[in-house]
Design a protein around this motif. Structure first.
Motif, PDB file in Angstrom:
ATOM      1  N   VAL A   2       0.709  -1.214   0.091  1.00 49.35           N
ATOM      2  CA  VAL A   2       0.031  -0.128  -0.100  1.00 49.35           C
ATOM      3  C   VAL A   2       0.873   1.205   0.030  1.00 49.35           C
ATOM      4  N   TYR A   3       0.822   2.114  -0.679  1.00 51.26           N
ATOM      5  CA  TYR A   3       1.340   3.431  -0.833  1.00 51.26           C
ATOM      6  C   TYR A   3       0.222   4.595  -0.496  1.00 51.26           C
ATOM      7  N   LEU A   4       0.716   5.595   0.099  1.00 49.47           N
ATOM      8  CA  LEU A   4       0.074   6.481   0.558  1.00 49.47           C
ATOM      9  C   LEU A   4       0.690   7.996   0.281  1.00 49.47           C
ATOM     10  N   GLU A   5      -0.098   8.786  -0.126  1.00 50.69           N
ATOM     11  CA  GLU A   5       0.662  10.327  -0.640  1.00 50.69           C
ATOM     12  C   GLU A   5      -0.305  11.215  -0.152  1.00 50.69           C
ATOM     13  N   GLU A   6       0.442  12.264   0.590  1.00 47.11           N
ATOM     14  CA  GLU A   6      -0.413  13.115   1.001  1.00 47.11           C
ATOM     15  C   GLU A   6       0.116  14.575   0.198  1.00 47.11           C
ATOM     16  N   SER A   7      -0.919  15.486   0.331  1.00 46.18           N
ATOM     17  CA  SER A   7      -0.903  16.809  -0.427  1.00 46.18           C
ATOM     18  C   SER A   7      -1.575  17.956   0.493  1.00 46.18           C
ATOM     19  N   GLY A   8      -1.304  19.059  -0.068  1.00 48.42           N
ATOM     20  CA  GLY A   8      -2.129  20.176   0.370  1.00 48.42           C
ATOM     21  C   GLY A   8      -1.486  21.170   1.488  1.00 48.42           C
ATOM     22  N   GLY A   9      -0.250  20.645   1.730  1.00 44.81           N
ATOM     23  CA  GLY A   9       0.324  21.588   2.596  1.00 44.81           C
ATOM     24  C   GLY A   9       0.937  22.799   2.022  1.00 44.81           C
ATOM     25  N   ILE A  28      -6.857  -1.899  -0.570  1.00 49.86           N
ATOM     26  CA  ILE A  28      -7.112  -1.349   0.791  1.00 49.86           C
ATOM     27  C   ILE A  28      -8.338  -2.263   1.331  1.00 49.86           C
ATOM     28  N   TYR A  29      -8.214  -2.836   2.471  1.00 46.61           N
ATOM     29  CA  TYR A  29      -9.110  -3.559   3.142  1.00 46.61           C
ATOM     30  C   TYR A  29     -10.419  -2.689   3.419  1.00 46.61           C
ATOM     31  N   SER A  30     -11.514  -3.456   3.360  1.00 49.01           N
ATOM     32  CA  SER A  30     -12.658  -2.518   3.655  1.00 49.01           C
ATOM     33  C   SER A  30     -12.697  -2.222   5.191  1.00 49.01           C
ATOM     34  N   ASN A  31     -12.237  -2.971   6.023  1.00 49.42           N
ATOM     35  CA  ASN A  31     -12.094  -2.712   7.506  1.00 49.42           C
ATOM     36  C   ASN A  31     -10.888  -2.041   7.775  1.00 49.42           C
ATOM     37  N   ASN A  32     -10.792  -0.718   8.118  1.00 49.61           N
ATOM     38  CA  ASN A  32      -9.559   0.009   8.169  1.00 49.61           C
ATOM     39  C   ASN A  32      -9.720   1.387   9.047  1.00 49.61           C
ATOM     40  N   CYS A  33      -8.694   1.965   9.353  1.00 46.67           N
ATOM     41  CA  CYS A  33      -8.478   3.215   9.967  1.00 46.67           C
ATOM     42  C   CYS A  33      -7.548   4.198   9.333  1.00 46.67           C
ATOM     43  N   MET A  34      -7.685   5.106   9.118  1.00 45.96           N
ATOM     44  CA  MET A  34      -6.708   6.227   8.564  1.00 45.96           C
ATOM     45  C   MET A  34      -6.454   7.246   9.818  1.00 45.96           C
ATOM     46  N   GLY A  35      -5.124   7.339  10.053  1.00 44.13           N
ATOM     47  CA  GLY A  35      -4.675   8.368  10.912  1.00 44.13           C
ATOM     48  C   GLY A  35      -3.897   9.589  10.067  1.00 44.13           C
ATOM     49  N   TRP A  36      -4.092  10.609  10.916  1.00 37.57           N
ATOM     50  CA  TRP A  36      -3.280  11.925  10.463  1.00 37.57           C
ATOM     51  C   TRP A  36      -2.381  12.052  11.871  1.00 37.57           C
ATOM     52  N   PHE A  37      -0.984  12.113  11.586  1.00 31.22           N
ATOM     53  CA  PHE A  37      -0.087  12.533  12.432  1.00 31.22           C
ATOM     54  C   PHE A  37       0.605  13.659  12.024  1.00 31.22           C
ATOM     55  N   ARG A  38       1.286  14.299  13.021  1.00 34.58           N
ATOM     56  CA  ARG A  38       2.246  15.539  12.580  1.00 34.58           C
ATOM     57  C   ARG A  38       3.625  15.410  13.373  1.00 34.58           C
ATOM     58  N   ARG A  39       4.612  15.740  12.864  1.00 34.06           N
ATOM     59  CA  ARG A  39       5.867  15.963  13.469  1.00 34.06           C
ATOM     60  C   ARG A  39       6.478  17.291  13.395  1.00 34.06           C
ATOM     61  N   LEU A  93       1.394  13.654   8.410  1.00 31.21           N
ATOM     62  CA  LEU A  93       1.583  12.241   7.543  1.00 31.21           C
ATOM     63  C   LEU A  93       0.308  11.375   7.707  1.00 31.21           C
ATOM     64  N   CYS A  94      -0.098  10.934   6.863  1.00 30.06           N
ATOM     65  CA  CYS A  94      -1.141   9.824   6.887  1.00 30.06           C
ATOM     66  C   CYS A  94      -0.508   8.407   7.025  1.00 30.06           C
ATOM     67  N   ALA A  95      -1.519   7.599   7.598  1.00 30.99           N
ATOM     68  CA  ALA A  95      -1.180   6.127   7.684  1.00 30.99           C
ATOM     69  C   ALA A  95      -2.181   5.318   7.782  1.00 30.99           C
ATOM     70  N   VAL A  96      -2.225   4.097   7.473  1.00 31.56           N
ATOM     71  CA  VAL A  96      -3.369   3.216   7.389  1.00 31.56           C
ATOM     72  C   VAL A  96      -3.278   1.814   8.168  1.00 31.56           C
ATOM     73  N   ARG A  97      -4.191   1.297   8.822  1.00 33.68           N
ATOM     74  CA  ARG A  97      -4.235   0.394   9.419  1.00 33.68           C
ATOM     75  C   ARG A  97      -5.581  -0.679   9.328  1.00 33.68           C
ATOM     76  N   GLY A 115       2.499   7.592   4.566  1.00 30.00           N
ATOM     77  CA  GLY A 115       3.065   8.545   3.519  1.00 30.00           C
ATOM     78  C   GLY A 115       4.418   9.080   3.886  1.00 30.00           C
ATOM     79  N   GLN A 116       4.777  10.035   2.959  1.00 28.54           N
ATOM     80  CA  GLN A 116       6.086  10.848   2.863  1.00 28.54           C
ATOM     81  C   GLN A 116       5.693  12.043   3.919  1.00 28.54           C
ATOM     82  N   GLY A 117       4.471  12.524   3.837  1.00 26.02           N
ATOM     83  CA  GLY A 117       4.432  13.800   4.596  1.00 26.02           C
ATOM     84  C   GLY A 117       4.299  15.069   3.669  1.00 26.02           C
ATOM     85  N   THR A 118       3.151  15.759   4.160  1.00 22.12           N
ATOM     86  CA  THR A 118       3.260  17.273   3.499  1.00 22.12           C
ATOM     87  C   THR A 118       3.513  18.349   4.657  1.00 22.12           C
TER      88      THR A 118
END
Length: 124
Positions: A2-9, A28-39, A93-97, A115-118
């Motif tokens: 799975v590849y994630l890409e952020e945009s909009g920063g 992408i599995y139908s049962n999932n959770c997407m998180g947003w993090f920051r550093r 950054l976004c992430a998925v589980r 993802g790599q982050g924005t």
């Protein structure tokens, strides 16, 4: 895989708004959770918001009322951030589980795909 890409920063003044997006490719599995993090510079990565496939949401106390996480389609999630403060300056950054929220904001260690982050920069 799975590849994630952020945009909009971007760079905004305090009080401004941005809309970040996270787009996932791969299975992408139908049962999932997407998180947003920051550093932020010199700080640990922290969770700010999450949304799962059932639509349940969770937010960090520091962003409640200013940040809104939403799902645009099964592969795209947004984070609308308003009333920005200089303290919001960070790499986002976004992430998925593959399991849903369980009533609390998840930790970074729960997520495998990132993802790599924005970059968001807020000036006073």
């Amino acid at each position: 895989q799975v590849y994630l890409e952020e945009s909009g920063g971007g760079s905004v003044q305090a009080g401004g708004s941005l809309r970040l997006s996270c787009t996932a490719s791969g299975y992408i599995y139908s049962n999932n959770c997407m998180g947003w993090f920051r550093r932020a510079p010199g700080k640990d990565r922290e969770p700010v918001a999450a949304i799962d496939s059932a639509g349940e949401r969770a937010y960090a106390e520091s962003v409640k009322g200013r940040f809104t996480v939403s799902r645009q389609n099964p592969n795209t999630w947004d984070l609308e951030i308003t009333s920005l403060k200089p303290d919001d300056t960070a790499m986002y950054l976004c992430a998925v589980r593959w399991w849903p929220l369980r009533g609390t904001l998840p930790e970074a260690s729960d997520f495998v795909y990132w993802g790599q982050g924005t970059q968001v920069t807020v000036s006073s």
